[in-house]
Motif scaffolding. Structure first.
Motif, short mmCIF file in Angstrom:
data_model
loop_
_atom_site.label_atom_id
_atom_site.label_comp_id
_atom_site.label_asym_id
_atom_site.label_seq_id
_atom_site.Cartn_x
_atom_site.Cartn_y
_atom_site.Cartn_z
N ASN A 101 10.02 -7.23 -9.31
CA ASN A 101 11.25 -7.52 -10.05
C ASN A 101 10.98 -8.12 -11.42
O ASN A 101 11.94 -8.44 -12.15
N ARG A 102 9.73 -8.22 -11.81
CA ARG A 102 9.38 -8.59 -13.18
C ARG A 102 8.99 -7.36 -13.98
O ARG A 102 8.46 -7.46 -15.08
N ARG A 103 9.22 -6.19 -13.42
CA ARG A 103 8.93 -4.90 -14.07
C ARG A 103 7.43 -4.73 -14.31
O ARG A 103 7.01 -4.07 -15.26
N GLU A 104 6.65 -5.30 -13.40
CA GLU A 104 5.20 -5.17 -13.46
C GLU A 104 4.74 -4.27 -12.31
O GLU A 104 5.29 -4.34 -11.21
N ILE A 105 3.76 -3.43 -12.56
CA ILE A 105 3.24 -2.55 -11.51
C ILE A 105 2.51 -3.40 -10.48
O ILE A 105 1.55 -4.11 -10.80
N MET A 106 2.97 -3.35 -9.22
CA MET A 106 2.33 -4.14 -8.17
C MET A 106 1.35 -3.29 -7.36
O MET A 106 0.41 -3.83 -6.78
N THR A 107 1.58 -1.99 -7.31
CA THR A 107 0.60 -1.11 -6.67
C THR A 107 0.84 0.32 -7.13
O THR A 107 1.97 0.68 -7.51
N GLU A 134 0.83 -1.20 0.00
CA GLU A 134 0.00 0.00 0.00
C GLU A 134 0.87 1.25 0.00
O GLU A 134 1.97 1.25 0.56
N ILE A 135 0.36 2.30 -0.63
CA ILE A 135 1.00 3.61 -0.64
C ILE A 135 0.05 4.59 0.03
O ILE A 135 -1.13 4.67 -0.34
N SER A 136 0.53 5.32 1.02
CA SER A 136 -0.30 6.30 1.71
C SER A 136 0.39 7.66 1.70
O SER A 136 1.61 7.75 1.84
N LEU A 137 -0.40 8.70 1.54
CA LEU A 137 0.11 10.06 1.60
C LEU A 137 0.27 10.49 3.06
O LEU A 137 -0.64 10.32 3.87
N ASP A 138 1.42 11.03 3.39
CA ASP A 138 1.67 11.53 4.74
C ASP A 138 1.41 13.02 4.79
O ASP A 138 0.46 13.48 5.41
N LYS A 139 2.26 13.82 4.14
CA LYS A 139 2.06 15.26 4.14
C LYS A 139 2.71 15.90 2.93
O LYS A 139 3.56 15.30 2.26
#
Length: 432
Positions: free
Chosen positions: A139-145, A51-56
């Motif tokens: 590492n397969r150059r695929e977007i995971m998130t 997951e990617i979350s915005l902090d500030k």
């Protein structure tokens, strides 16, 4: 928003297609002011879910990154950040990066434990509303998130930093043209106030070491370099394997991922807080220790010990990672890490699995040179395909028998890495 994200994802794989969609190359003054938008994120998860979350959000005076070729990247990286005009969906800025989080996902701990990592990215301050997307690759150059959010530059909650209480710094080298140059900041870690003269001396040693190598030597006038005197309460750095924990500016430590020589900091926000208000883009953290270690992460930082006999080659090697996006060319029988699937071509310009070798260093190999190329005395100094690189003894190839990216003993970058670095410097300084 969906259309913009789709365009961005396609652009990852086909950058020229983005130019055809937009119809023209974005000009800096059309979309940005001379300021920096610093975005703090948290990357978290495990091998199965990320997951990617915005902090500030933070606003910093002046912009020290590229002002040309804004929607292009010189290397793909393990992740990318895109800025798109909110109204037209045109990509107006793009950059690539790698992270400790993605590296950690390749370790056994990520199979059973969830962790979070700080990450900070700098983009030019937009004049109008933009959509920003961060995407992480496996590492397969695929977007995971990926994660997209909207930024309104007039948002009152964008914190202004770097306007006062700026960390003291000295300019060690000024570029000939400060509008078309590469900004490097040396940052003191583990130096107390009374040790800053030692830090400055160590920074000069690093400069001498770096610019003793081509192509940096012949292109030295394109680099602007400062030394940021960030004081620590204690000297040195933490050594967890010995039970030693120091109170330092960036809380760096050895034993990252339980590798005793892997010296890093996980406190990326602290690093950028120290740098706020200084002219910086690429970061070299100098650590006041005589223990052997270091680390380099593309477009994040290069971190090196300073008082070990191998300081000079290590700081140069790690800059090859953090600035050049070059891969490690070594492999050990006792420590093989499956970071490069043998049926996927690495994005690093100095590694290949021969899955898609065209466009790398194929043109530099003399006719008649065997492929793979044996590491024999008669092939010493010849560009070829030498097996054993990227932490794999088999299936991953490098361009020369030895190189600064392979051993500390080799005195220079090989022709393959040299050309890749030269092309990168030209990219950042807008030379075709």
């Amino acid at each position: 928003m969906i259309r913009a994200l789709l365009v961005m994802l396609v652009c990852w794989l086909a950058p020229t297609w983005a130019q055809e969609v937009s119809g023209h190359k974005p000009a800096f003054d059309d979309y940005f002011i001379d300021g920096t938008l610093r975005i703090d994120y948290t990357f978290s998860g495990d091998v199965n879910h990320q997951e990617i979350s915005l902090d500030k959000l933070n606003s910093i005076p002046r912009w020290y990154g590229k002002r040309y070729r804004l929607d292009e990247v010189p290397v793909e990286g393990n992740g990318q950040i895109w800025v798109a005009d909110h109204h037209t969906h045109q990509i107006i800025y793009r950059n690539s990066f790698s992270t400790l989080f993605q590296e950690w996902l390749s370790y056994e701990e990520a199979q059973t434990v969830r962790r979070s990592f700080e990450n900070v990215f700098l983009v030019p301050m937009p004049k109008d509303t933009v959509d920003i997307t961060v995407a992480l690759m496996n590492n397969r150059r695929e977007i995971m998130t990926s994660f997209t959010h909207t930024v309104v530059p007039t948002d009152i909650l964008i914190r202004k930093t770097g306007t006062h209480m700026v960390t003291p710094y000295e300019t060690l080298q000024q570029a000939t043209d400060t509008n078309r140059c590469i900004h490097i900041a040396f940052v003191a870690e583990g130096y107390q106030d009374n040790e800053m003269p030692v830090f400055l001396k160590d920074a000069h040693v690093a400069i001498d070491a770096l610019f003793a190598h081509e192509p940096f030597k012949s292109m030295q006038d394109r680099f602007n370099i400062i030394a940021v005197k960030s004081p620590s309460k204690e000297s040195g750095t933490s050594e967890p394997s010995k039970g030693i924990w120091k109170e330092t500016a960036l809380h760096s430590h050895f034993d990252t991922f339980y590798s005793n020589r892997y010296l890093t900091t996980l406190n990326i926000k602290d690093l950028h807080n120290v740098l706020a208000g200084t002219p910086y883009e690429h970061i070299i953290v100098l650590v006041n220790t005589n223990m052997y270690g270091g680390g380099g992460i593309l477009n994040s930082y290069n971190l090196s010990m300073t008082h070990h006999p191998q300081y000079r080659p290590v700081v140069v090697h790690e800059f090859g990672h953090s600035f050049g996006g070059l891969g490690d060319e070594y492999a050990y029988e006792y420590e093989q890490i499956p970071m490069y699937p043998h049926d996927v071509e690495p994005w690093e310009p100095n590694l290949t699995t021969l899955t898609d070798f065209h466009g790398k260093w194929e043109d530099m190999i003399e006719k008649g040179t065997p492929r793979p190329t044996p590491s024999t005395p008669e092939n010493k100094g010849k560009v070829g395909l030498y097996e054993g690189a990227g932490y794999s003894l088999k299936g991953v190839y490098r361009g020369m028998q030895d190189c600064r990216m392979r051993t500390n003993e080799n005195p220079e970058f090989c022709p393959v890495c040299n050309r890749a670095l030269q092309n990168l410097i030209k990219f950042y300084t807008d030379e075709e």
